[in-house]
Enzyme design. Sequence first.
Site, mmCIF file in Angstrom:
data_model
loop_
_atom_site.group_PDB
_atom_site.id
_atom_site.type_symbol
_atom_site.label_atom_id
_atom_site.label_comp_id
_atom_site.label_asym_id
_atom_site.label_seq_id
_atom_site.Cartn_x
_atom_site.Cartn_y
_atom_site.Cartn_z
ATOM 1 N NE ARG A 1 -3.073 -2.666 2.734
ATOM 2 C CZ ARG A 1 -4.336 -2.924 2.420
ATOM 3 N NH1 ARG A 1 -5.156 -1.933 2.098
ATOM 4 N NH2 ARG A 1 -4.802 -4.155 2.459
ATOM 5 C CB ALA B 1 -5.183 -2.989 5.866
ATOM 6 C CB SER B 2 -5.904 -8.507 5.513
ATOM 7 O OG SER B 2 -5.001 -8.948 6.501
ATOM 8 C CG HIS B 3 -8.916 -9.891 2.509
ATOM 9 N ND1 HIS B 3 -7.905 -10.345 1.698
ATOM 10 C CD2 HIS B 3 -9.251 -10.945 3.307
ATOM 11 C CE1 HIS B 3 -7.649 -11.606 1.972
ATOM 12 N NE2 HIS B 3 -8.444 -11.996 2.950
#
Length: 289
Positions: A40, A92-94
Amino acid sequence: IRGGYGDFPLDHSTIKKIGYSIAKSFGNTVKKVIIGHDGRESCGAILDSLTDGINFINNYDIINLELFPTPSLPLILSKNDSEDAIGIEITASHNPYLDNGIKIFDKNGYKISSALERKIEEIVATQNDVNNTSSTKFINCSPMKSVYIDFISGLLSSIKQHPFNLNVAVDCANGATSRVINDLTFPDNISLNIFNNSPNGVNINDKCGAVYPEYLSNLISKINKKNYKVGNCSFMFLIFYGVFRIFSEIFRQPDLQVGYMFGILSMGMLLSIFMIFCGTILYLKRNDL
């Protein structure tokens, strides 16, 4: 720890406090901190603030894995015989790219205990601002990455024993697996097709990956009409997901309300065993579909 980047607790002041609290909580038992992220656009800034806080008291060896998947940390730590390292994944994974988070693993590769989580929270709540800006020098990460790459490649090599060829589609969701997927060694009976492996900081999980399974489903449906037998995609998903989920469950604490079944198996392991069983049945019956 998870939330919108820039908002508490992922504002820079608090992130520095979190880094400081992590270092203080583990004390002198830790010499190295292994950090990875999922790509990200906020990961770099969080990494800088986090390492500022970690190095506020002592200078630790910071090993930056850069873009690398979360499951690699439990494996790397579990094989670190000196037991002098902890792991942190910035992810933040998904969640959408505007969110981010921090996952912390202890020296054995397990998620930190609830008691240690509370200790870190208490230090963050009482700590004044950490006014420290350092130019962190990262340690060579290649040996650490090789531990994970060689392990997964070894698992994949067992597929050579199966008397069938596989066409495998992998959706990297423009996230943490986008680079390492090209470093893995796949056996000759696997034809690999990689999608969504061009992260730019804002396209993670954008109409792809686990939050948008339609992407891969639609893609495979089109290919299946030309090349695949009905059931191939399903049995591969069930078997591979089940195997890797069982492996990841080894390093996870079971749900508190469920605990271990039969003393050794988590609910996730039991369900994964059932998935592997179903996938095996589907493989054996796929010619009849």
